[in-house]
Design a protein around this motif. Structure first.
Motif, PDB file in Angstrom:
ATOM      1  N   GLU A   1       1.406  -0.851   0.222  1.00  0.00           N
ATOM      2  CA  GLU A   1      -0.048   0.082  -0.209  1.00  0.00           C
ATOM      3  C   GLU A   1       1.356   1.300  -0.309  1.00  0.00           C
ATOM      4  N   ARG A   2       2.306   1.209   0.447  1.00  0.00           N
ATOM      5  CA  ARG A   2       2.840   2.539   0.675  1.00  0.00           C
ATOM      6  C   ARG A   2       3.506   3.525  -0.618  1.00  0.00           C
ATOM      7  N   LEU A   3       3.624   1.678  -1.985  1.00  0.00           N
ATOM      8  CA  LEU A   3       3.996   2.525  -3.168  1.00  0.00           C
ATOM      9  C   LEU A   3       2.669   3.057  -4.045  1.00  0.00           C
ATOM     10  N   LEU A   4       1.571   3.229  -3.169  1.00  0.00           N
ATOM     11  CA  LEU A   4       0.533   4.075  -3.713  1.00  0.00           C
ATOM     12  C   LEU A   4       0.863   5.425  -3.430  1.00  0.00           C
ATOM     13  N   LEU A   5       1.695   5.682  -2.169  1.00  0.00           N
ATOM     14  CA  LEU A   5       2.069   6.961  -1.586  1.00  0.00           C
ATOM     15  C   LEU A   5       2.815   7.550  -2.855  1.00  0.00           C
ATOM     16  N   GLU A   6       3.995   6.557  -3.031  1.00  0.00           N
ATOM     17  CA  GLU A   6       4.953   7.043  -3.425  1.00  0.00           C
ATOM     18  C   GLU A   6       5.845   5.814  -3.790  1.00  0.00           C
ATOM     19  N   GLU A   7       6.023   5.971  -5.255  1.00  0.00           N
ATOM     20  CA  GLU A   7       7.105   4.934  -5.960  1.00  0.00           C
ATOM     21  C   GLU A   7       8.310   4.854  -5.312  1.00  0.00           C
ATOM     22  N   VAL A   8       8.847   5.640  -5.004  1.00  0.00           N
ATOM     23  CA  VAL A   8      10.013   4.839  -5.100  1.00  0.00           C
ATOM     24  C   VAL A   8      10.370   4.840  -3.261  1.00  0.00           C
ATOM     25  N   ALA A   9       9.550   4.067  -2.131  1.00  0.00           N
ATOM     26  CA  ALA A   9       9.400   3.728  -1.395  1.00  0.00           C
ATOM     27  C   ALA A   9       9.997   2.576  -1.179  1.00  0.00           C
ATOM     28  N   VAL A  10      11.620   2.148  -1.301  1.00  0.00           N
ATOM     29  CA  VAL A  10      11.957   0.913  -0.928  1.00  0.00           C
ATOM     30  C   VAL A  10      13.459   0.794  -0.856  1.00  0.00           C
ATOM     31  N   PRO A  11      13.780   0.035   0.158  1.00  0.00           N
ATOM     32  CA  PRO A  11      14.577  -0.138   0.863  1.00  0.00           C
ATOM     33  C   PRO A  11      15.774   0.087  -0.431  1.00  0.00           C
ATOM     34  N   LEU A  12      16.741   0.295   0.675  1.00  0.00           N
ATOM     35  CA  LEU A  12      18.137   0.269   0.188  1.00  0.00           C
ATOM     36  C   LEU A  12      18.981  -0.428  -0.856  1.00  0.00           C
ATOM     37  N   GLN A  13      18.627  -1.423  -0.063  1.00  0.00           N
ATOM     38  CA  GLN A  13      19.176  -3.059  -1.277  1.00  0.00           C
ATOM     39  C   GLN A  13      18.937  -3.237  -2.278  1.00  0.00           C
ATOM     40  N   VAL A  14      17.595  -2.197  -2.705  1.00  0.00           N
ATOM     41  CA  VAL A  14      16.381  -2.716  -4.375  1.00  0.00           C
ATOM     42  C   VAL A  14      17.271  -1.763  -5.010  1.00  0.00           C
ATOM     43  N   ARG A  15      17.356  -0.198  -4.035  1.00  0.00           N
ATOM     44  CA  ARG A  15      18.283   1.131  -5.021  1.00  0.00           C
ATOM     45  C   ARG A  15      19.780   0.382  -5.258  1.00  0.00           C
ATOM     46  N   ALA A  16      20.551  -0.427  -4.944  1.00  0.00           N
ATOM     47  CA  ALA A  16      21.708  -0.556  -4.979  1.00  0.00           C
ATOM     48  C   ALA A  16      21.774  -1.472  -5.578  1.00  0.00           C
ATOM     49  N   ARG A  17      20.513  -2.274  -6.236  1.00  0.00           N
ATOM     50  CA  ARG A  17      21.303  -3.484  -7.078  1.00  0.00           C
ATOM     51  C   ARG A  17      20.580  -2.927  -8.261  1.00  0.00           C
TER      52      ARG A  17
END
Length: 242
Positions: free
Chosen positions: A153-169
């Motif tokens: 549900e948080r992705l409904l508010l903010e597409e970039v609300a992802v853990p740092l590990q995903v961003r690093a990958r």
């Protein structure tokens, strides 16, 4: 504005984010529909306060107010219009109030999925407990599924609300849509189709999973509603527990 009109206004905010519910709620028992709408709206009010906006301070103050309000519900008092539909129901509102700090803490970007789940789990357990009581569920939804649903549900508010590990990958240059897609794929791996819990909760979870699947496949953002035919099919399967 009357209390009933204010209640309708808050519910309309939730309906605006979930327009496909008008199709899906035909599978919810008529006696539970108003209660389900009020409950989903309360969840949205709390999570929007925790996750919305660029400045966390207004949301922190709002959650502080909600903690007092929910404690009041447990004592037979209510100020918020949602209390007209929910306060008198014998649910553990104090337990939900006690878990709002965990919800607020989940605003901070987690290192990985395990940390995101661990931080939000106390709030998810309270949410699952409230739902089991409100809808007299004989097989309550597990908190493990509820917490992943909340992260979705948080992705409904903010597409970039992802853990740092995903961003690093994916790399710092990855666009928000790619980050959301990768996080949606990981969430789906941890979130089997809902077979337990109240029918209204299963249906809402099925709609959210359907949105998440489209995002994971590289299609639409999670916030985009489902077509009516897809919402109807998802709701039907969820109502059957399939």
């Amino acid at each position: 504005m009357s209390g009933e009109a204010a209640l309708t206004g808050f519910i309309d905010k939730w309906r605006a984010r979930w327009p496909e519910w008008r199709v899906a709620e035909v599978f919810v028992p008529a006696a539970e529909r108003e209660r389900a709408l009020a409950w989903f709206t309360l969840r949205q009010e709390l999570t929007d306060a925790a996750w919305g906006g660029s400045d966390p301070r207004p949301g922190e103050a709002k959650l502080g107010w909600w903690a007092e309000e929910l404690q009041g519900w447990a004592q037979g008092q209510q100020r918020h219009p949602l209390g007209l539909a929910l306060q008198a129901l014998p649910a553990p509102w104090s337990a939900l109030a006690a878990c709002l700090p965990a919800l607020l803490a989940s605003r901070e970007r987690a290192t990985d999925a395990e940390e995101a789940i661990a931080v939000l789990e106390p709030f998810a357990e309270a949410v699952a407990g409230i739902a089991a009581t409100l809808f007299a569920s004989t097989t309550p939804a597990p908190a493990s599924g509820t917490v992943v649903g909340l992260l979705a549900e948080r992705l409904l508010l903010e597409e970039v609300a992802v853990p740092l590990q995903v961003r690093a990958r994916l790399g710092e240059a990855a666009p928000p849509q790619a980050l959301a897609r990768a996080w949606a794929q990981e969430l789906l791996q941890r979130w089997p189709p809902p077979h337990q819990g109240a029918r209204s909760g299963r249906i809402h979870a099925a709609l959210l999973r359907a949105r998440l699947r489209r995002c994971a496949a590289g299609g639409h953002p999670v916030r985009q509603p489902l077509p009516a035919w897809q919402a109807l099919a998802a709701a039907w399967h969820a109502a059957r527990g399939a």
